[in-house]
Design an enzyme around this catalytic site. Structure first.
Site, PDB file in Angstrom:
ATOM      1  N   TYR A   1       5.597  -5.501  17.232  1.00 17.80           N
ATOM      2  CA  TYR A   1       5.761  -4.718  16.005  1.00 17.80           C
ATOM      3  C   TYR A   1       6.610  -3.469  16.290  1.00 17.80           C
ATOM      4  CZ  TYR A   1       4.619  -1.351  12.383  1.00 17.80           C
ATOM      5  OH  TYR A   1       4.713  -0.390  11.410  1.00 17.80           O
TER       6      TYR A   1
ATOM      7  N   ALA B   1       9.560  -2.927   3.261  1.00 14.26           N
ATOM      8  CA  ALA B   1       9.241  -4.358   3.295  1.00 14.26           C
ATOM      9  C   ALA B   1       9.235  -4.873   4.732  1.00 14.26           C
ATOM     10  CB  ALA B   1      10.277  -5.130   2.477  1.00 14.26           C
TER      11      ALA B   1
ATOM     12  N   TYR C   1       0.831  -1.220   0.000  1.00 16.65           N
ATOM     13  CA  TYR C   1       0.000   0.000   0.000  1.00 16.65           C
ATOM     14  C   TYR C   1       0.861   1.264   0.000  1.00 16.65           C
ATOM     15  CZ  TYR C   1      -2.827   3.644   2.292  1.00 16.65           C
ATOM     16  OH  TYR C   1      -3.423   4.839   2.644  1.00 16.65           O
TER      17      TYR C   1
ATOM     18  N   GLY D   1       1.703  -7.605  -0.957  1.00 17.50           N
ATOM     19  CA  GLY D   1       1.666  -6.592  -2.015  1.00 17.50           C
ATOM     20  C   GLY D   1       0.969  -7.100  -3.269  1.00 17.50           C
TER      21      GLY D   1
ATOM     22  N   LEU E   1       5.491 -10.180  -2.670  1.00 14.69           N
ATOM     23  CA  LEU E   1       4.063 -10.274  -3.036  1.00 14.69           C
ATOM     24  C   LEU E   1       3.241 -11.081  -2.027  1.00 14.69           C
ATOM     25  CD1 LEU E   1       4.191 -10.598  -6.954  1.00 14.69           C
ATOM     26  CD2 LEU E   1       3.872  -8.549  -5.551  1.00 14.69           C
TER      27      LEU E   1
ATOM     28  N   ILE F   1     -16.136  -1.488  17.077  1.00 23.36           N
ATOM     29  CA  ILE F   1     -15.255  -0.569  17.822  1.00 23.36           C
ATOM     30  C   ILE F   1     -14.527  -1.394  18.884  1.00 23.36           C
ATOM     31  CG2 ILE F   1     -15.204   1.392  19.419  1.00 23.36           C
ATOM     32  CD1 ILE F   1     -17.750   2.438  18.021  1.00 23.36           C
TER      33      ILE F   1
HETATM   34  N1  UFG Z   1     -10.077  -0.131  15.344  1.00 24.40           N
HETATM   35  C1  UFG Z   1     -11.361  -0.489  15.706  1.00 24.40           C
HETATM   36  N2  UFG Z   1     -11.986  -1.445  14.992  1.00 24.40           N
HETATM   37  C2  UFG Z   1     -11.424  -2.079  13.927  1.00 24.40           C
HETATM   38  C3  UFG Z   1     -10.109  -1.697  13.544  1.00 24.40           C
HETATM   39  C4  UFG Z   1      -9.465  -0.719  14.279  1.00 24.40           C
HETATM   40  O1  UFG Z   1     -11.918   0.046  16.675  1.00 24.40           O
HETATM   41  O2  UFG Z   1     -12.064  -2.954  13.334  1.00 24.40           O
HETATM   42  C5  UFG Z   1      -9.372   0.902  16.112  1.00 24.40           C
HETATM   43  C6  UFG Z   1      -8.093   0.375  16.760  1.00 24.40           C
HETATM   44  O3  UFG Z   1      -8.361  -0.176  18.014  1.00 24.40           O
HETATM   45  C7  UFG Z   1      -7.247   1.632  16.822  1.00 24.40           C
HETATM   46  C8  UFG Z   1      -7.705   2.454  15.618  1.00 24.40           C
HETATM   47  O4  UFG Z   1      -8.959   1.910  15.229  1.00 24.40           O
HETATM   48  O5  UFG Z   1      -7.543   2.347  17.969  1.00 24.40           O
HETATM   49  C9  UFG Z   1      -6.756   2.353  14.463  1.00 24.40           C
HETATM   50  O6  UFG Z   1      -6.488   0.980  14.212  1.00 24.40           O
HETATM   51  P1  UFG Z   1      -5.681   0.468  12.936  1.00 24.40           P
HETATM   52  O7  UFG Z   1      -5.671  -1.024  13.006  1.00 24.40           O
HETATM   53  O8  UFG Z   1      -6.225   1.114  11.722  1.00 24.40           O
HETATM   54  O9  UFG Z   1      -4.238   1.070  13.155  1.00 24.40           O
HETATM   55  P2  UFG Z   1      -3.225   0.950  14.396  1.00 24.40           P
HETATM   56  O10 UFG Z   1      -3.346   2.220  15.192  1.00 24.40           O
HETATM   57  O11 UFG Z   1      -3.396  -0.312  15.143  1.00 24.40           O
HETATM   58  O12 UFG Z   1      -1.841   0.824  13.670  1.00 24.40           O
HETATM   59  C10 UFG Z   1      -1.498   1.643  12.586  1.00 24.40           C
HETATM   60  C11 UFG Z   1      -0.567   0.845  11.676  1.00 24.40           C
HETATM   61  C12 UFG Z   1       0.724   0.586  12.388  1.00 24.40           C
HETATM   62  C13 UFG Z   1       1.291   1.871  12.968  1.00 24.40           C
HETATM   63  C14 UFG Z   1       0.282   2.575  13.825  1.00 24.40           C
HETATM   64  C15 UFG Z   1       0.835   3.883  14.313  1.00 24.40           C
HETATM   65  O13 UFG Z   1      -1.174  -0.387  11.274  1.00 24.40           O
HETATM   66  O14 UFG Z   1       1.622   0.019  11.471  1.00 24.40           O
HETATM   67  O15 UFG Z   1      -0.893   2.800  13.056  1.00 24.40           O
HETATM   68  O16 UFG Z   1      -0.087   4.610  15.058  1.00 24.40           O
HETATM   69  F1  UFG Z   1       2.345   1.598  13.753  1.00 24.40           F
END
Ligand code: UFG
Length: 331
Positions: free
Chosen positions: A141, A74, A11, A36, A33, A207
């Protein structure tokens, strides 16, 4: 001379390949891949399918190409997955970077810009987060990315390989002409999940916890548009070319949005109801992550353009509407 983009079919990597080519660079891409998409890679880039952990493969690419610098995306990047499969993160992220640095050293390549993360900080007490705050990752991570940063620091010291670590906060959005965008399987990120629910591809959005110590009880994150994020990589590369010293920079917006606020914005942009459930907290999630991007602005001259949550959602929404099955139809 060529820029080598590792993970250039992912992405974020695919947006980098696109923008480096637009900026006039010759680009080669390495990607295994696994996550990706070949179709996401700009046709002007030379493509090598393989894994960065495979040293012989990496040496063959460095031998063939005249590489002046590496842009490294990567890596495995899911907080939740890393809690369940920590060793995958140390293997793919840490060992993959070790092999990359070995081969860079062997071929005398001295510049690397790479994806680090807000997750390296853990959960600082102060907000917004600045680069000098202590590192205390809350998940494997973040730990793996911190280890990558530390490895780079010692390789600069020993071999003069200079690096810029860009600590991303939450990356979202798509190229404005919606030719490339976000397509993960399985999808775990907030913005695409909300939009897939708006499209009717999912019954509801869950949520993850509403008992956090935040304004509305849901997690707060700092969202940055992928196009702006890549602009920072171009600036960071330029900075290294001009002799800039190894350093780390936050890429975020200084503004935090809760999960519920993101839901409201998604409903507004799409005009869809987006059914919601409330579930338990997801392991490894900090309550609040908001960046100060001041250092990137001052030192790299980064000037993000697409700073509203509306632009993030509307660009992602037009990608999802035009590619309801991501790249699948095209592959
Ligand atoms: N969330 C939900 N429901 C879902 C998915 C996510 O409530 O179905 C919430 C998560 O709990 C979090 C927020 O939405 O609070 C964002 O979640 P994401 O999974 O979109 O992203 P993350 O914050 O977990 O992680 C992302 C990237 C990481 C990076 C991080 C930095 O995936 O690689 O942001 O803040 F390190």
């Amino acid at each position: 001379m060529t820029i080598l983009v590792l993970g250039g079919a992912g992405y974020i990597g695919s947006h980098a390949v696109d923008q480096f080519i637009t900026a006039g660079f010759d680009v080669a891409v390495v990607d295994n891949l696994l996550t990706g998409h070949r179709k996401a890679v700009h046709p002007a880039a030379r493509f090598y399918e393989g894994d960065i952990r495979n040293k012989a493969f990496m040496q063959s690419v460095f031998k063939k190409e005249s590489i002046e610098g590496v842009i490294h995306f990567a890596a495995s990047s899911l907080v939740g997955e890393s809690m369940e499969r920590p060793l995958l993160y140390f293997d793919n992220n840490v060992y993959g970077t070790l092999v990359t640095l070995e081969v860079m050293h062997e071929y005398g390549v001295k510049r690397i810009v790479f994806s680090s993360t807000a997750a390296t900080y853990g959960e600082p007490n102060e907000t917004p987060i600045t680069e000098n705050m202590p590192a205390s990752p809350k998940n494997p991570y973040g730990e793996s990315k911190r280890m990558m940063e530390n490895m780079m620091r010692w390789c600069d010291e020993a071999y003069g390989i200079r690096y810029v670590a860009l600590r991303y906060f939450n990356v979202a959005g798509a190229k404005l002409d919606h030719s490339i965008g976000e397509d993960h399987t399985p999808e775990t990120h907030l913005v695409p999940l909300l939009l897939q629910t708006a499209l009717g591809q999912r019954e509801s959005f869950t949520i993850f916890g509403e008992d956090y110590p935040t304004k509305d009880g849901t997690c707060v994150r700092d969202y940055v548009h992928v196009v702006d994020l890549i602009q920072a990589h171009l600036k960071a590369y330029d900075y290294l070319v001009n002799g800039g010293k190894s350093d780390a920079f936050n890429l975020g917006s200084n503004e935090g949005f809760s999960v519920k606020e993101m839901l409201t914005a998604a409903r507004q942009i799409t005009g869809k109801e987006i059914p919601v459930k409330v579930g338990p907290r997801r392991a490894g999630d900090p309550a609040v992550l908001v960046a100060s991007p001041q250092k990137a602005k001052t030192i790299l001259g980064w000037t993000p353009e697409y700073t509203t949550i509306e632009t993030i959602f509307s660009s992602a929404w037009s990608w999802h509407q035009t590619h309801p099955h991501g790249y699948a139809k095209e592959e």
